[in-house]
Design an enzyme around this catalytic site. Sequence first.
Site, short mmCIF file in Angstrom:
data_model
loop_
_atom_site.label_atom_id
_atom_site.label_comp_id
_atom_site.label_asym_id
_atom_site.label_seq_id
_atom_site.Cartn_x
_atom_site.Cartn_y
_atom_site.Cartn_z
N ASP A 203 40.97 28.71 66.80
CA ASP A 203 40.99 28.26 64.41
C ASP A 203 41.15 27.24 64.77
O ASP A 203 40.87 26.23 65.57
CB ASP A 203 41.30 29.39 64.09
N TYR A 352 42.36 24.13 54.82
CA TYR A 352 40.76 23.56 54.54
C TYR A 352 40.56 22.27 53.89
O TYR A 352 39.40 21.35 54.08
CB TYR A 352 40.19 24.50 54.22
N HIS A 409 37.75 36.07 67.57
CA HIS A 409 38.01 35.45 66.58
C HIS A 409 39.69 35.53 67.31
O HIS A 409 40.10 34.21 67.44
CB HIS A 409 37.95 35.04 65.23
#
Length: 433
Positions: A203, A352, A409
């Site tokens: 990630d 982000y 993930h």
Amino acid sequence: MLLAGIQVKTIPLGDGWWGAGEKPLSEDDKIYPFQVQTSDEEIQDLHERIDRTRYTDALEDSGFNYGFNATYLKTVVSYWRHKFDWKKQVAMLNKYPHFKTKIEGLDVHFVHVRPPRRENQMVLPLMLVHGWPGSFYEFYKILPILTQNHDGVAFEVICPSIPGYSFSEAPHKQGFDSLAAARVFLKLMERLGFSEFYLQGGDWGSLITTNMAQMKPQCVKGLHLNMFMSTRGFKVLLSLIIGPYLPFLVGLTWEDVRRLFPYFEKNVWNLLKESGYMHIQATKPDTAGCAVNDSPVGLAAYLLEKFSTWTDMRNRDLADGGLERKFGLDELLTNVMIYWTTRSIVSSMRFYKENFKSNPDNRVDAKTGIIVPVGFAAFPAELMHCPKAWAQIRCRNIYSYTFMPRGGHFAAFEEPHLLASDIVQFVRKVEDF
């Protein structure tokens, strides 16, 4: 810079200041022990907020296709309210040594675990970097495995919290992206006395550790990743056209074909369905963040939905999202509580925004190759599959590439033994023994 007599392009290290106000003339560079703490007042406030929750009704037979199923959410929250023991989990979190140190104006939190002393054992420093919506706690299952003796090799593990996540102070100024995080973590390793070390990430951790390797390749002995974003280009386009029929002509394997195709369904449509959160957080994180920072149940639904779908997208069709197939509720709620008690959800979402302020393809790291030894663990239920042939476009020195038999993930959280085993075999290849 020159590396082994060869001129290589690297990312300039630079400097930064992310603390409040003006940068002082000097900064405290000491490392201080830290302990996770809680109080009766904190727990009482949580319970009162949970008790005031307004629920909506789930659609019939909708599973997790509309998000976290409201019916199952009540089950999770009931456990949280009446059975979950946060004080017990705080004691569990403190079983490993925690520390804080000031870097570029921010209190940076990290866990530092040394292996037991043994004769004839090589101890190698390894930094593990988490992503969103995870935390340093994702690595608690893999820590005891990595610090074991693996035929003469053990790891001294450092798990930092990205600034703005959990117990690391949030940046006070705009612009703190993966490059800034990479620089901060390189300074952390230098402060700890490590001139050479290994890195591992998935990630955001994948991007941060990659940036670290691009900035100071002379310090990074090896980079192990369980997620990698491939670049666009002619080679990738050619793979998409020819790959399903003659994969060997474009460097793909039949396992790549199985994971990639049909490409639009698996890598475009599925990604569109799973990336709504990213568009919100990359544009207006403070707006949505205001709600989940104020409601513990809203926060739990927002975070835990990812631990359902990103573990296996087929979980969307299940009433309970398959959430407890890989995780226990105590584990999941501990991660939620780390976000809740530190009030770090908004600052974690801002990461982000900072990384998508401009076209990622135009960033310096997108134009800089990766020259350190690289190992990939390709888990089958990862959000996007990156074939070795695509990774080689940027990575010049791939030592290992493993098609993992299961897992998604959250590799260290889901399959700690599989991930640890792949890290060990990669390091053995780099160390040549």
